[in-house]
Design a protein around this motif. Sequence first.
Motif, PDB file in Angstrom:
ATOM      1  N   ALA A 132       0.813  -1.214   0.000  1.00 23.98           N
ATOM      2  CA  ALA A 132       0.000   0.000   0.000  1.00 23.98           C
ATOM      3  C   ALA A 132       0.850   1.269   0.000  1.00 23.98           C
ATOM      4  N   LEU A 133       2.138   1.145   0.344  1.00 23.69           N
ATOM      5  CA  LEU A 133       3.011   2.311   0.413  1.00 23.69           C
ATOM      6  C   LEU A 133       3.756   2.592  -0.893  1.00 23.69           C
ATOM      7  N   HIS A 134       3.599   1.744  -1.900  1.00 24.60           N
ATOM      8  CA  HIS A 134       4.273   2.023  -3.171  1.00 24.60           C
ATOM      9  C   HIS A 134       3.383   1.757  -4.388  1.00 24.60           C
ATOM     10  N   GLN A 135       2.087   1.778  -4.184  1.00 22.62           N
ATOM     11  CA  GLN A 135       1.157   1.584  -5.290  1.00 22.62           C
ATOM     12  C   GLN A 135       0.225   2.787  -5.397  1.00 22.62           C
ATOM     13  N   GLY A 136      -0.281   3.008  -6.603  1.00 19.59           N
ATOM     14  CA  GLY A 136      -1.237   4.090  -6.821  1.00 19.59           C
ATOM     15  C   GLY A 136      -0.593   5.458  -6.727  1.00 19.59           C
ATOM     16  N   ASP A 137      -1.212   6.321  -5.944  1.00 19.30           N
ATOM     17  CA  ASP A 137      -0.706   7.693  -5.790  1.00 19.30           C
ATOM     18  C   ASP A 137       0.597   7.763  -5.008  1.00 19.30           C
ATOM     19  N   ARG A 138       0.966   6.682  -4.361  1.00 21.97           N
ATOM     20  CA  ARG A 138       2.193   6.675  -3.545  1.00 21.97           C
ATOM     21  C   ARG A 138       3.356   5.992  -4.258  1.00 21.97           C
ATOM     22  N   ASP A 139       3.304   5.860  -5.549  1.00 26.37           N
ATOM     23  CA  ASP A 139       4.375   5.160  -6.266  1.00 26.37           C
ATOM     24  C   ASP A 139       5.699   5.911  -6.235  1.00 26.37           C
ATOM     25  N   TRP A 140       5.709   7.155  -5.830  1.00 22.86           N
ATOM     26  CA  TRP A 140       6.934   7.950  -5.755  1.00 22.86           C
ATOM     27  C   TRP A 140       7.624   7.812  -4.407  1.00 22.86           C
ATOM     28  N   TRP A 141       7.004   7.195  -3.421  1.00 21.55           N
ATOM     29  CA  TRP A 141       7.600   7.097  -2.088  1.00 21.55           C
ATOM     30  C   TRP A 141       8.930   6.342  -2.076  1.00 21.55           C
ATOM     31  N   PRO A 142       9.057   5.186  -2.731  1.00 20.83           N
ATOM     32  CA  PRO A 142      10.373   4.519  -2.723  1.00 20.83           C
ATOM     33  C   PRO A 142      11.459   5.373  -3.365  1.00 20.83           C
ATOM     34  N   TRP A 143      11.102   6.128  -4.400  1.00 22.74           N
ATOM     35  CA  TRP A 143      12.103   6.981  -5.053  1.00 22.74           C
ATOM     36  C   TRP A 143      12.548   8.125  -4.144  1.00 22.74           C
ATOM     37  N   THR A 144      11.670   8.559  -3.266  1.00 23.58           N
ATOM     38  CA  THR A 144      12.063   9.580  -2.292  1.00 23.58           C
ATOM     39  C   THR A 144      13.109   9.009  -1.335  1.00 23.58           C
ATOM     40  N   CYS A 145      12.906   7.763  -0.918  1.00 23.31           N
ATOM     41  CA  CYS A 145      13.884   7.115  -0.036  1.00 23.31           C
ATOM     42  C   CYS A 145      15.218   6.929  -0.753  1.00 23.31           C
ATOM     43  N   VAL A 146      15.171   6.541  -2.017  1.00 23.73           N
ATOM     44  CA  VAL A 146      16.409   6.372  -2.790  1.00 23.73           C
ATOM     45  C   VAL A 146      17.128   7.713  -2.925  1.00 23.73           C
ATOM     46  N   ALA A 147      16.377   8.772  -3.214  1.00 21.75           N
ATOM     47  CA  ALA A 147      16.991  10.101  -3.347  1.00 21.75           C
ATOM     48  C   ALA A 147      17.592  10.559  -2.022  1.00 21.75           C
ATOM     49  N   GLY A 148      16.900  10.315  -0.914  1.00 25.46           N
ATOM     50  CA  GLY A 148      17.443  10.673   0.395  1.00 25.46           C
ATOM     51  C   GLY A 148      18.718   9.925   0.698  1.00 25.46           C
ATOM     52  N   PHE A 149      18.761   8.637   0.333  1.00 25.40           N
ATOM     53  CA  PHE A 149      19.965   7.842   0.560  1.00 25.40           C
ATOM     54  C   PHE A 149      21.124   8.334  -0.301  1.00 25.40           C
ATOM     55  N   VAL A 150      20.858   8.609  -1.580  1.00 22.46           N
ATOM     56  CA  VAL A 150      21.918   9.072  -2.485  1.00 22.46           C
ATOM     57  C   VAL A 150      22.460  10.428  -2.038  1.00 22.46           C
ATOM     58  N   LEU A 151      21.570  11.345  -1.689  1.00 23.10           N
ATOM     59  CA  LEU A 151      22.025  12.659  -1.222  1.00 23.10           C
ATOM     60  C   LEU A 151      22.775  12.544   0.106  1.00 23.10           C
ATOM     61  N   GLY A 152      22.339  11.631   0.964  1.00 21.25           N
ATOM     62  CA  GLY A 152      23.061  11.390   2.215  1.00 21.25           C
ATOM     63  C   GLY A 152      24.458  10.847   1.965  1.00 21.25           C
ATOM     64  N   CYS A 153      24.584   9.960   0.958  1.00 18.99           N
ATOM     65  CA  CYS A 153      25.909   9.440   0.601  1.00 18.99           C
ATOM     66  C   CYS A 153      26.816  10.557   0.100  1.00 18.99           C
ATOM     67  N   LEU A 154      26.264  11.452  -0.690  1.00 20.33           N
ATOM     68  CA  LEU A 154      27.057  12.600  -1.154  1.00 20.33           C
ATOM     69  C   LEU A 154      27.501  13.465   0.023  1.00 20.33           C
ATOM     70  N   GLY A 155      26.607  13.693   0.968  1.00 20.67           N
ATOM     71  CA  GLY A 155      26.956  14.461   2.160  1.00 20.67           C
ATOM     72  C   GLY A 155      28.007  13.760   2.998  1.00 20.67           C
ATOM     73  N   TRP A 156      27.907  12.430   3.113  1.00 19.80           N
ATOM     74  CA  TRP A 156      28.880  11.670   3.871  1.00 19.80           C
ATOM     75  C   TRP A 156      30.269  11.795   3.245  1.00 19.80           C
ATOM     76  N   VAL A 157      30.329  11.678   1.920  1.00 24.69           N
ATOM     77  CA  VAL A 157      31.614  11.813   1.222  1.00 24.69           C
ATOM     78  C   VAL A 157      32.166  13.227   1.404  1.00 24.69           C
ATOM     79  N   TYR A 158      31.293  14.224   1.327  1.00 26.59           N
ATOM     80  CA  TYR A 158      31.707  15.618   1.469  1.00 26.59           C
ATOM     81  C   TYR A 158      32.318  15.875   2.844  1.00 26.59           C
ATOM     82  N   VAL A 159      31.663  15.376   3.887  1.00 27.87           N
ATOM     83  CA  VAL A 159      32.170  15.585   5.244  1.00 27.87           C
ATOM     84  C   VAL A 159      33.388  14.704   5.494  1.00 27.87           C
ATOM     85  N   ARG A 160      33.383  13.502   4.984  1.00 32.42           N
ATOM     86  CA  ARG A 160      34.505  12.572   5.184  1.00 32.42           C
ATOM     87  C   ARG A 160      35.800  13.125   4.599  1.00 32.42           C
ATOM     88  N   ARG A 161      35.695  13.795   3.461  1.00 34.95           N
ATOM     89  CA  ARG A 161      36.890  14.372   2.831  1.00 34.95           C
ATOM     90  C   ARG A 161      37.359  15.631   3.541  1.00 34.95           C
TER      91      ARG A 161
END
Length: 90
Positions: free
Chosen positions: A52-81
């Motif tokens: 119910a969390l990734h069907q119909g009008d909510r099909d963009w929710w998993p992509w939001t999680c993926v985007a948050g993870f990718v942006l977090g990885c970029l932030g982690w690399v930025y701070v790590r360096r």
Amino acid sequence: MTDETTPDVPPATADPTSPGQIEPLHVPMLRIIEVGLAVWVVALVVTLVVPALHQGDRDWWPWTCVAGFVLGCLGWVYVRRGRGNARDAA
């Protein structure tokens, strides 16, 4: 006549070890980013496991999680360096 809008500032010749001197608070930025990454991964797993969390009008929710993870990885690399918070870079 005194200016009442400015706070009382101690003289610049004060002892830096005096109790009036406030040290900046150390914030472990890498640990905070890692916890945020883990939260995004958990959110992604939950949205993929519950249909119910990734069907119909909510099909963009998993992509939001993926985007948050990718942006977090970029932030982690930025701070790590050492560019985000040089004091906390490991």
